[in-house]
Scaffold this motif. Structure first.
Motif, PDB file in Angstrom:
ATOM      1  N   LEU A  46     -12.396  23.601 -10.368  1.00 12.14           N
ATOM      2  CA  LEU A  46     -11.104  23.192  -9.806  1.00 12.14           C
ATOM      3  C   LEU A  46     -11.288  21.792  -9.232  1.00 12.14           C
ATOM      4  CD1 LEU A  46     -10.213  26.560  -8.040  1.00 12.14           C
ATOM      5  CD2 LEU A  46      -9.278  25.671 -10.198  1.00 12.14           C
ATOM      6  N   THR A  47     -11.003  20.795 -10.036  1.00 14.48           N
ATOM      7  CA  THR A  47     -11.330  19.416  -9.686  1.00 14.48           C
ATOM      8  C   THR A  47     -10.175  18.633  -9.065  1.00 14.48           C
ATOM      9  OG1 THR A  47     -10.861  18.711 -11.945  1.00 14.48           O
ATOM     10  CG2 THR A  47     -13.155  19.277 -11.426  1.00 14.48           C
ATOM     11  N   GLY A  48      -9.093  19.300  -8.718  1.00 16.39           N
ATOM     12  CA  GLY A  48      -7.959  18.602  -8.097  1.00 16.39           C
ATOM     13  C   GLY A  48      -8.312  18.015  -6.744  1.00 16.39           C
ATOM     14  N   ALA A  49      -9.005  18.781  -5.900  1.00 16.55           N
ATOM     15  CA  ALA A  49      -9.460  18.259  -4.615  1.00 16.55           C
ATOM     16  C   ALA A  49     -10.584  17.268  -4.907  1.00 16.55           C
ATOM     17  CB  ALA A  49      -9.952  19.388  -3.715  1.00 16.55           C
ATOM     18  N   LYS A  50     -10.480  16.098  -4.347  1.00 18.65           N
ATOM     19  CA  LYS A  50     -11.424  15.014  -4.653  1.00 18.65           C
ATOM     20  C   LYS A  50     -12.421  14.798  -3.523  1.00 18.65           C
ATOM     21  CE  LYS A  50      -9.084  13.773  -8.345  1.00 18.65           C
ATOM     22  NZ  LYS A  50      -9.092  14.833  -9.303  1.00 18.65           N
ATOM     23  N   PHE A  51     -13.587  14.272  -3.873  1.00 20.48           N
ATOM     24  CA  PHE A  51     -14.546  13.811  -2.883  1.00 20.48           C
ATOM     25  C   PHE A  51     -14.193  12.371  -2.562  1.00 20.48           C
ATOM     26  CE2 PHE A  51     -18.425  11.621  -1.619  1.00 20.48           C
ATOM     27  CZ  PHE A  51     -18.808  12.410  -0.560  1.00 20.48           C
ATOM     28  N   GLY A  52     -13.939  12.103  -1.305  1.00 22.25           N
ATOM     29  CA  GLY A  52     -13.634  10.744  -0.876  1.00 22.25           C
ATOM     30  C   GLY A  52     -14.705  10.259   0.077  1.00 22.25           C
ATOM     31  N   CYS A  53     -14.541  10.596   1.348  1.00 22.29           N
ATOM     32  CA  CYS A  53     -15.459  10.104   2.371  1.00 22.29           C
ATOM     33  C   CYS A  53     -16.583  11.088   2.688  1.00 22.29           C
ATOM     34  CB  CYS A  53     -14.680   9.790   3.647  1.00 22.29           C
ATOM     35  SG  CYS A  53     -13.962  11.270   4.423  1.00 22.29           S
ATOM     36  N   GLY A  54     -16.346  12.366   2.474  1.00 19.15           N
ATOM     37  CA  GLY A  54     -17.344  13.377   2.793  1.00 19.15           C
ATOM     38  C   GLY A  54     -17.448  13.704   4.267  1.00 19.15           C
ATOM     39  N   THR A  55     -16.558  13.136   5.080  1.00 22.98           N
ATOM     40  CA  THR A  55     -16.608  13.367   6.524  1.00 22.98           C
ATOM     41  C   THR A  55     -15.281  13.853   7.101  1.00 22.98           C
ATOM     42  OG1 THR A  55     -16.126  11.041   6.962  1.00 22.98           O
ATOM     43  CG2 THR A  55     -18.451  11.670   6.879  1.00 22.98           C
ATOM     44  N   GLY A  56     -14.330  14.206   6.261  1.00 27.97           N
ATOM     45  CA  GLY A  56     -13.053  14.710   6.735  1.00 27.97           C
ATOM     46  C   GLY A  56     -12.154  13.649   7.330  1.00 27.97           C
ATOM     47  N   LEU A  57     -12.282  12.422   6.856  1.00 29.43           N
ATOM     48  CA  LEU A  57     -11.483  11.335   7.409  1.00 29.43           C
ATOM     49  C   LEU A  57     -10.449  10.756   6.456  1.00 29.43           C
ATOM     50  CD1 LEU A  57     -14.329   9.429   9.278  1.00 29.43           C
ATOM     51  CD2 LEU A  57     -12.569  10.905  10.279  1.00 29.43           C
ATOM     52  N   CYS A  58     -10.560  11.037   5.149  1.00 27.79           N
ATOM     53  CA  CYS A  58      -9.656  10.370   4.203  1.00 27.79           C
ATOM     54  C   CYS A  58      -8.570  11.291   3.642  1.00 27.79           C
ATOM     55  CB  CYS A  58     -10.443   9.727   3.068  1.00 27.79           C
ATOM     56  SG  CYS A  58     -11.106  10.879   1.846  1.00 27.79           S
ATOM     57  N   GLY A  59      -8.835  12.587   3.552  1.00 31.29           N
ATOM     58  CA  GLY A  59      -7.831  13.527   3.082  1.00 31.29           C
ATOM     59  C   GLY A  59      -7.795  13.781   1.593  1.00 31.29           C
ATOM     60  N   ALA A  60      -8.660  13.173   0.819  1.00 25.76           N
ATOM     61  CA  ALA A  60      -8.645  13.381  -0.633  1.00 25.76           C
ATOM     62  C   ALA A  60      -9.009  14.814  -1.020  1.00 25.76           C
ATOM     63  CB  ALA A  60      -9.600  12.404  -1.319  1.00 25.76           C
ATOM     64  N   CYS A  61      -9.661  15.529  -0.115  1.00 26.61           N
ATOM     65  CA  CYS A  61     -10.159  16.873  -0.407  1.00 26.61           C
ATOM     66  C   CYS A  61      -9.288  17.983   0.172  1.00 26.61           C
ATOM     67  CB  CYS A  61     -11.573  17.015   0.155  1.00 26.61           C
ATOM     68  SG  CYS A  61     -11.604  16.979   1.976  1.00 26.61           S
ATOM     69  N   VAL A  62      -8.090  17.684   0.645  1.00 27.47           N
ATOM     70  CA  VAL A  62      -7.275  18.667   1.354  1.00 27.47           C
ATOM     71  C   VAL A  62      -6.891  19.836   0.452  1.00 27.47           C
ATOM     72  CG1 VAL A  62      -5.054  19.082   2.506  1.00 27.47           C
ATOM     73  CG2 VAL A  62      -6.397  17.057   3.078  1.00 27.47           C
ATOM     74  N   VAL A  63      -7.127  21.034   0.994  1.00 27.13           N
ATOM     75  CA  VAL A  63      -6.675  22.292   0.408  1.00 27.13           C
ATOM     76  C   VAL A  63      -6.022  23.083   1.537  1.00 27.13           C
ATOM     77  CG1 VAL A  63      -8.523  22.319  -1.336  1.00 27.13           C
ATOM     78  CG2 VAL A  63      -8.868  23.512   0.841  1.00 27.13           C
ATOM     79  N   HIS A  64      -5.376  24.183   1.206  1.00 25.55           N
ATOM     80  CA  HIS A  64      -4.828  25.055   2.245  1.00 25.55           C
ATOM     81  C   HIS A  64      -5.791  26.217   2.455  1.00 25.55           C
ATOM     82  CE1 HIS A  64      -0.473  23.715   1.100  1.00 25.55           C
ATOM     83  NE2 HIS A  64      -1.196  22.736   1.604  1.00 25.55           N
ATOM     84  N   ILE A  65      -6.156  26.441   3.697  1.00 20.86           N
ATOM     85  CA  ILE A  65      -6.955  27.609   4.060  1.00 20.86           C
ATOM     86  C   ILE A  65      -6.079  28.452   4.978  1.00 20.86           C
ATOM     87  CG2 ILE A  65      -9.037  28.479   5.183  1.00 20.86           C
ATOM     88  CD1 ILE A  65     -10.417  25.843   4.426  1.00 20.86           C
ATOM     89  N   ASP A  66      -5.721  29.630   4.478  1.00 23.72           N
ATOM     90  CA  ASP A  66      -4.780  30.499   5.195  1.00 23.72           C
ATOM     91  C   ASP A  66      -3.522  29.727   5.592  1.00 23.72           C
ATOM     92  OD1 ASP A  66      -6.379  32.752   4.891  1.00 23.72           O
ATOM     93  OD2 ASP A  66      -7.360  32.498   6.834  1.00 23.72           O
ATOM     94  N   GLY A  67      -3.046  28.864   4.693  1.00 28.03           N
ATOM     95  CA  GLY A  67      -1.804  28.133   4.877  1.00 28.03           C
ATOM     96  C   GLY A  67      -1.914  26.845   5.671  1.00 28.03           C
ATOM     97  N   ILE A  68      -3.096  26.519   6.153  1.00 29.19           N
ATOM     98  CA  ILE A  68      -3.299  25.320   6.961  1.00 29.19           C
ATOM     99  C   ILE A  68      -3.995  24.253   6.124  1.00 29.19           C
ATOM    100  CG2 ILE A  68      -4.388  24.389   9.055  1.00 29.19           C
ATOM    101  CD1 ILE A  68      -2.223  26.504   9.623  1.00 29.19           C
ATOM    102  N   ALA A  69      -3.472  23.031   6.148  1.00 28.74           N
ATOM    103  CA  ALA A  69      -4.123  21.924   5.440  1.00 28.74           C
ATOM    104  C   ALA A  69      -5.497  21.704   6.055  1.00 28.74           C
ATOM    105  CB  ALA A  69      -3.280  20.657   5.537  1.00 28.74           C
ATOM    106  N   SER A  70      -6.529  21.714   5.200  1.00 32.05           N
ATOM    107  CA  SER A  70      -7.909  21.653   5.683  1.00 32.05           C
ATOM    108  C   SER A  70      -8.738  20.733   4.800  1.00 32.05           C
ATOM    109  CB  SER A  70      -8.530  23.051   5.664  1.00 32.05           C
ATOM    110  OG  SER A  70      -7.746  23.966   6.396  1.00 32.05           O
ATOM    111  N   PHE A  71      -9.701  20.066   5.403  1.00 29.73           N
ATOM    112  CA  PHE A  71     -10.607  19.182   4.676  1.00 29.73           C
ATOM    113  C   PHE A  71     -11.737  20.018   4.079  1.00 29.73           C
ATOM    114  CE2 PHE A  71      -8.722  16.487   8.009  1.00 29.73           C
ATOM    115  CZ  PHE A  71      -8.122  15.539   7.197  1.00 29.73           C
ATOM    116  N   SER A  72     -11.707  20.198   2.772  1.00 33.64           N
ATOM    117  CA  SER A  72     -12.698  21.065   2.132  1.00 33.64           C
ATOM    118  C   SER A  72     -14.083  20.445   2.088  1.00 33.64           C
ATOM    119  CB  SER A  72     -12.244  21.453   0.724  1.00 33.64           C
ATOM    120  OG  SER A  72     -12.108  20.328  -0.120  1.00 33.64           O
ATOM    121  N   CYS A  73     -14.188  19.126   2.263  1.00 32.08           N
ATOM    122  CA  CYS A  73     -15.504  18.470   2.227  1.00 32.08           C
ATOM    123  C   CYS A  73     -16.340  18.783   3.450  1.00 32.08           C
ATOM    124  CB  CYS A  73     -15.359  16.964   2.048  1.00 32.08           C
ATOM    125  SG  CYS A  73     -14.783  16.074   3.514  1.00 32.08           S
ATOM    126  N   VAL A  74     -15.723  19.185   4.549  1.00 30.65           N
ATOM    127  CA  VAL A  74     -16.458  19.496   5.776  1.00 30.65           C
ATOM    128  C   VAL A  74     -16.305  20.959   6.184  1.00 30.65           C
ATOM    129  CG1 VAL A  74     -16.470  17.129   6.663  1.00 30.65           C
ATOM    130  CG2 VAL A  74     -14.566  18.666   7.246  1.00 30.65           C
TER     131      VAL A  74
END
Length: 151
Positions: A30-58
């Protein structure tokens, strides 16, 4: 570890500290979420976890255990989610790299705040960086998805 991703039950037996992003991309394809900064600062990796926007890289897999994760691929498999439709109608994407994270953040905003003000949009979207500067089109697309008049 058990986790539900895009409505499908999954089991993970790897390193509990592995970021959710790597599981999604490398193990599930599932390559839609992207690796950007790797520190949860850019938002390229955002997914929903239990309905909440979350940084999947961290987000380690241990934190994702027992949750329901939705990626851009699961937001609307046919691309008809109102945010996705508004993005296309207003030609929001320029380079496109950040757009899946932007869309997922916007969808979470609208799920929580169906009629957002400019301030609501600015606050929610401030966590997502667009290097191309498409912020005015992003705001207009969110308003369109919310059914507001776009000027």
């Amino acid at each position: 570890m058990d986790i539900v991703i895009n409505g499908q039950a999954r089991s993970f037996e790897g390193d509990p500290e592995m970021p959710l992003l790597w599981y999604l991309r490398d193990e599930l394809g599932l390559t839609g979420a992207k690796f950007g900064c790797g520190t949860g600062l850019c938002g390229a990796c955002v997914v929903h976890i239990d309905g909440i926007a979350s940084f999947s890289c961290v987000t380690p897999m241990s934190v994702a255990e027992g949750t329901e994760v939705v990626t851009i691929e699961g937001l609307s498999p046919d691309g008809t989610h109102p945010v996705q439709a508004a993005w296309r109608e207003l030609n929001v994407a320029q380079c496109g790299y950040c757009q899946t994270g932007q869309i997922m953040q916007a969808a979470a905003l609208l799920a929580a705040t169906p009629d957002p003000t400019d301030e609501d949009i600015d606050a929610a979207m401030s966590q997502n960086i667009c290097r191309c500067g498409t912020y005015p089109r992003i705001r207009a697309a969110i308003k369109r998805a919310a059914g507001q008049e776009v000027r």
